[in-house]
Design a protein around this motif. Structure first.
Motif, PDB file in Angstrom:
ATOM      1  N   GLU A  22       0.819  -1.212   0.000  1.00  0.00           N
ATOM      2  CA  GLU A  22       0.000   0.000   0.000  1.00  0.00           C
ATOM      3  C   GLU A  22       0.855   1.266   0.000  1.00  0.00           C
ATOM      4  N   LEU A  23       2.155   1.132   0.239  1.00  0.00           N
ATOM      5  CA  LEU A  23       3.037   2.293   0.339  1.00  0.00           C
ATOM      6  C   LEU A  23       3.786   2.508  -0.969  1.00  0.00           C
ATOM      7  N   SER A  24       4.540   3.593  -1.023  1.00  0.00           N
ATOM      8  CA  SER A  24       5.372   3.841  -2.204  1.00  0.00           C
ATOM      9  C   SER A  24       6.453   2.768  -2.291  1.00  0.00           C
ATOM     10  N   GLU A  25       7.069   2.648  -3.438  1.00  0.00           N
ATOM     11  CA  GLU A  25       8.008   1.556  -3.683  1.00  0.00           C
ATOM     12  C   GLU A  25       9.196   1.584  -2.714  1.00  0.00           C
ATOM     13  N   THR A  26       9.794   2.742  -2.489  1.00  0.00           N
ATOM     14  CA  THR A  26      10.978   2.806  -1.620  1.00  0.00           C
ATOM     15  C   THR A  26      10.611   2.599  -0.154  1.00  0.00           C
ATOM     16  N   VAL A  27       9.534   3.232   0.298  1.00  0.00           N
ATOM     17  CA  VAL A  27       9.116   3.076   1.699  1.00  0.00           C
ATOM     18  C   VAL A  27       8.645   1.649   1.956  1.00  0.00           C
ATOM     19  N   GLY A  28       7.918   1.082   1.004  1.00  0.00           N
ATOM     20  CA  GLY A  28       7.449  -0.294   1.144  1.00  0.00           C
ATOM     21  C   GLY A  28       8.598  -1.288   1.186  1.00  0.00           C
ATOM     22  N   ALA A  29       9.612  -1.062   0.351  1.00  0.00           N
ATOM     23  CA  ALA A  29      10.777  -1.946   0.348  1.00  0.00           C
ATOM     24  C   ALA A  29      11.530  -1.853   1.670  1.00  0.00           C
ATOM     25  N   ASP A  30      11.645  -0.619   2.208  1.00  0.00           N
ATOM     26  CA  ASP A  30      12.317  -0.451   3.506  1.00  0.00           C
ATOM     27  C   ASP A  30      11.524  -1.139   4.626  1.00  0.00           C
ATOM     28  N   LEU A  31      10.204  -0.995   4.597  1.00  0.00           N
ATOM     29  CA  LEU A  31       9.362  -1.645   5.612  1.00  0.00           C
ATOM     30  C   LEU A  31       9.499  -3.164   5.540  1.00  0.00           C
ATOM     31  N   LEU A  32       9.467  -3.714   4.340  1.00  0.00           N
ATOM     32  CA  LEU A  32       9.571  -5.161   4.175  1.00  0.00           C
ATOM     33  C   LEU A  32      10.957  -5.674   4.597  1.00  0.00           C
ATOM     34  N   ALA A  33      12.001  -4.942   4.263  1.00  0.00           N
ATOM     35  CA  ALA A  33      13.365  -5.338   4.665  1.00  0.00           C
ATOM     36  C   ALA A  33      13.512  -5.302   6.180  1.00  0.00           C
ATOM     37  N   THR A  34      12.942  -4.293   6.813  1.00  0.00           N
ATOM     38  CA  THR A  34      13.005  -4.188   8.273  1.00  0.00           C
ATOM     39  C   THR A  34      12.232  -5.325   8.929  1.00  0.00           C
ATOM     40  N   ALA A  35      11.080  -5.667   8.390  1.00  0.00           N
ATOM     41  CA  ALA A  35      10.273  -6.758   8.955  1.00  0.00           C
ATOM     42  C   ALA A  35      11.003  -8.092   8.811  1.00  0.00           C
ATOM     43  N   ARG A  36      11.621  -8.320   7.667  1.00  0.00           N
ATOM     44  CA  ARG A  36      12.375  -9.560   7.465  1.00  0.00           C
ATOM     45  C   ARG A  36      13.569  -9.634   8.412  1.00  0.00           C
ATOM     46  N   TYR A  37      14.267  -8.517   8.595  1.00  0.00           N
ATOM     47  CA  TYR A  37      15.416  -8.496   9.506  1.00  0.00           C
ATOM     48  C   TYR A  37      14.965  -8.779  10.940  1.00  0.00           C
ATOM     49  N   ALA A  38      13.857  -8.170  11.358  1.00  0.00           N
ATOM     50  CA  ALA A  38      13.360  -8.380  12.720  1.00  0.00           C
ATOM     51  C   ALA A  38      12.981  -9.837  12.945  1.00  0.00           C
ATOM     52  N   CYS A  39      12.370 -10.457  11.950  1.00  0.00           N
ATOM     53  CA  CYS A  39      11.978 -11.865  12.070  1.00  0.00           C
ATOM     54  C   CYS A  39      13.212 -12.753  12.169  1.00  0.00           C
ATOM     55  N   THR A  40      14.197 -12.516  11.319  1.00  0.00           N
ATOM     56  CA  THR A  40      15.426 -13.309  11.341  1.00  0.00           C
ATOM     57  C   THR A  40      16.189 -13.105  12.643  1.00  0.00           C
TER      58      THR A  40
END
Length: 122
Positions: A22-40
């Motif tokens: 739902e977010l812009s491409e750069t903000v969405g990519a940053d959010l997804l990368a942060t979520a993946r890092y937190a899970c790992t």
């Protein structure tokens, strides 16, 4: 970003992926990368934190039980002959509590398991 999408992003990586869409491409990519890092990071942190009390418990048990001989070694109770508290399967002994029956070990032929059976005297 809607509050509901933000809560979903905090709960699961899938929720973060939905929110990132739902977010812009750069903000969405940053959010997804942060979520993946937190899970790992959580997968690496949880076992490390759990290992500390597990090792401490193992050390305490080893210290407290060091005077007890290993099962089957000389001096262990398991290596001794059976006594009245541990009768052989099929042996008859008085019923607990002074009842009128006897207790026998009953064995299951299929599994080899045994359990005490109280039978009335006739």
């Amino acid at each position: 970003m809607p509050a509901q999408a933000l809560d979903a992003a905090r709960d699961t990586v899938g929720g973060a992926a939905d929110a990132a869409a739902e977010l812009s491409e750069t903000v969405g990519a940053d959010l997804l990368a942060t979520a993946r890092y937190a899970c790992t990071a959580g997968f690496h942190t949880a076992p490390a934190v759990s290992a500390v009390p597990a090792l401490a418990t193992a050390a305490v048990v080893a210290v407290l039980l060091r005077h007890i001989p290993a099962i089957g070694s000389e001096g262990s109770a398991a290596a001794a002959a059976p006594d009245e508290h541990c009768p052989a399967p099929g042996a008859r002994r008085p019923a607990p509590g002074g009842g009128s029956g006897t207790v026998r070990q009953r064995a299951d032929a299929a599994s080899g398991a045994s359990w005490p059976v109280r039978r009335p005297r006739t």
